[in-house]
Design an enzyme around this catalytic site. Structure first.
Site, mmCIF file in Angstrom:
data_model
loop_
_atom_site.group_PDB
_atom_site.id
_atom_site.type_symbol
_atom_site.label_atom_id
_atom_site.label_comp_id
_atom_site.label_asym_id
_atom_site.label_seq_id
_atom_site.Cartn_x
_atom_site.Cartn_y
_atom_site.Cartn_z
ATOM 1 N N HIS A 1 0.840 -1.199 0.000
ATOM 2 C CA HIS A 1 0.000 0.000 0.000
ATOM 3 C C HIS A 1 0.873 1.247 0.000
ATOM 4 C CE1 HIS A 1 0.544 0.787 4.373
ATOM 5 N NE2 HIS A 1 0.415 -0.526 4.532
ATOM 6 N N ASP B 1 -0.105 4.325 1.102
ATOM 7 C CA ASP B 1 -0.476 5.326 2.099
ATOM 8 C C ASP B 1 0.200 5.054 3.431
ATOM 9 O OD1 ASP B 1 -2.136 2.983 2.227
ATOM 10 O OD2 ASP B 1 -3.411 4.011 3.681
ATOM 11 N N ASP C 1 6.275 0.816 7.228
ATOM 12 C CA ASP C 1 4.886 0.497 6.890
ATOM 13 C C ASP C 1 4.340 1.484 5.858
ATOM 14 O OD1 ASP C 1 2.364 -0.637 6.968
ATOM 15 O OD2 ASP C 1 1.793 0.325 8.842
ATOM 16 N N GLU D 1 -4.966 1.624 2.410
ATOM 17 C CA GLU D 1 -5.012 0.436 3.259
ATOM 18 C C GLU D 1 -5.197 0.805 4.716
ATOM 19 O OE1 GLU D 1 -3.244 -2.775 5.829
ATOM 20 O OE2 GLU D 1 -2.681 -0.677 5.617
ATOM 21 N N GLU D 2 -4.648 1.943 5.128
ATOM 22 C CA GLU D 2 -4.682 2.331 6.536
ATOM 23 C C GLU D 2 -6.025 2.900 6.974
ATOM 24 O OE1 GLU D 2 -2.504 1.366 8.379
ATOM 25 O OE2 GLU D 2 -0.491 1.499 7.554
ATOM 26 N N GLU E 1 3.966 -6.330 3.897
ATOM 27 C CA GLU E 1 3.853 -5.693 5.212
ATOM 28 C C GLU E 1 5.053 -6.088 6.085
ATOM 29 O OE1 GLU E 1 1.735 -3.574 6.432
ATOM 30 O OE2 GLU E 1 -0.096 -3.689 5.221
ATOM 31 N N HIS F 1 3.047 2.631 12.787
ATOM 32 C CA HIS F 1 2.111 3.539 13.458
ATOM 33 C C HIS F 1 2.724 4.195 14.695
ATOM 34 C CE1 HIS F 1 -1.514 1.094 11.650
ATOM 35 N NE2 HIS F 1 -0.527 1.266 10.790
#
Length: 386
Positions: free
Chosen positions: A78, A80, A110, A142-143, A167, A354
């Site tokens: 992803h 984003d 990530d 995706e997030e 991932e 995150h």
């Protein structure tokens, strides 16, 4: 044509803000990242398609294909990132910063770093013939909503035989993860003066019973389902937030609960939703309140790839690690639904995702490039057996 080096590619990706968020004030387009990847892929000889995600302005998927054939390998990630708090970082989250054997920046782990390393691996493979296609897939959001991956199941998605979702797994293969549902229950009663309960119908009293039944469900699910491969071996149900009422001396007319439920492989999200409705409808009737039940987003199904699949076995052989299970969810179920054997396998540690001062450890880079190169050679450059 040679691309910029690893650090230059990673720096360019990190510098392009592609935060996705359910809050409009934070949400950004991923177009700049997609076009950057598209240009690099074209320089390496890929055929590139950029696909706007219907109903999501400023959001795009990228599909880049090198070679032809009926099988092939998809390398998926992803584009984003989650939002961040720049004022709390030790360095600018949008500037790649090298420190103590780590590359810091929003998305290094990530998971923009995966794309930089994939392109490094592709360059090492270009001198050999491709007997099956190599496909690089880059998705949007995706997030937040996973709208990019969902769109692939409606539109023309990749048609490989094997898919790796990059991932951060510390380069250890993952073949199972839990699903996720985020649900909302709204109860509507009748306001009234608190001095006389007969003047109203308390939605908050009803919610007390609803929460009790959801806790009963949590216990029931834990007794009915267990998978020892997971660190948390049972399904989980979290009562996340409650909003209701407006004053202590007024009977609460409306109350809302939001919760999440993470199911194990073999469980079905729609079946769980039906069970929740079945359990809660009599409670609403007994309390004389109106119940509105809705999903806050479509959810992600539990995921499992067979231990005996060729992709899992090759990943275990090349990494030296037994495939594992994780509690978080990914885009893997969407690719699996397109008919591909799928695993999750990428550089970086999920514990860094995150987080403030997100980083990718430098010692992950060379092993990751080598691993991806070997996967490409096995699934795309080995002649088919007759």
């Amino acid at each position: 044509m040679r691309l910029p080096g690893t650090i230059e590619k990673l720096s360019a990706l990190i510098s392009r803000n592609s935060i996705s968020s359910v809050l409009p004030e934070y949400d950004q387009s991923n177009e700049a990242v997609v076009h950057l990847l598209a240009n690099w892929c074209r320089d390496l000889g890929f055929e590139v398609v950029i696909m706007p995600v219907e109903g999501n302005p400023g959001k795009f998927n990228l599909l880049a294909t090198l070679g032809t054939g009926s099988g092939g390998l998809v390398l998926s990630g992803h584009t984003d990132t989650v939002p961040c708090n720049p004022e709390r970082w030790q360095s600018d989250p949008f500037t790649l910063t090298e420190r103590d054997g780590r590359f810091y920046g929003l998305g290094t782990c990530d998971m923009k770093g995966f794309f930089a390393l994939v392109l490094d691996a592709v360059e090492e493979c270009l001198q050999h013939e491709f007997h099956q296609p190599l496909i690089i897939l880059a998705t949007a959001d995706e997030e937040s909503s996973m709208c990019g991956a969902r769109a692939l199941t409606r539109d023309t998605g990749p048609h490989g035989r094997y898919a790796i979702v990059g991932e951060p797994t510390s380069l250890k293969p993952v073949r199972m993860h839990k699903g996720i549902m985020m649900e909302s229950i709204r109860l509507t009663g009748k306001a009234g003066h608190s001095s006389n309960p007969a003047l109203g119908i308390s939605a908050m009293d009803a919610l007390h019973d609803v929460m009790g039944e959801l806790k009963n469900l949590r216990l029931d699910l834990a007794q009915r389902y267990e998978n020892a491969h997971f660190a948390v071996a049972t399904p989980t149900l979290n009562l996340g937030c409650v909003h209701g009422g407006d004053n202590p001396n007024r009977i609460c007319a409306t109350c809302e609960l939001a919760f999440d439920l993470r199911a194990l492989p073999g469980m079905n999200n729609d079946d769980l939703r039906n069970e929740i409705r079945r359990r809660l409808t009599p409670i609403a009737e007994q309390n004389r309140v109106e119940l509105t039940y809705e999903s806050l987003f479509p959810g992600i199904d539990p995921f499992e790839e067979a231990r005996t699949s060729e992709l899992v076995q090759m990943a275990e052989k090349l990494t030296g690690h037994t495939s594992d299970a994780v509690n978080y969810a990914t885009e893997a179920p969407f690719l699996q639904k397109l008919g591909m054997e799928t695993i999750i396998l990428g550089p970086g540690n999920i514990d860094q995702a995150h987080q403030l001062d997100e980083y990718l450890a430098m010692d992950q880079i060379t092993p990751c490039v080598d691993l991806i190169r070997d996967m490409i050679r096995h699934f795309c450059q080995t002649p088919a057996q007759s």
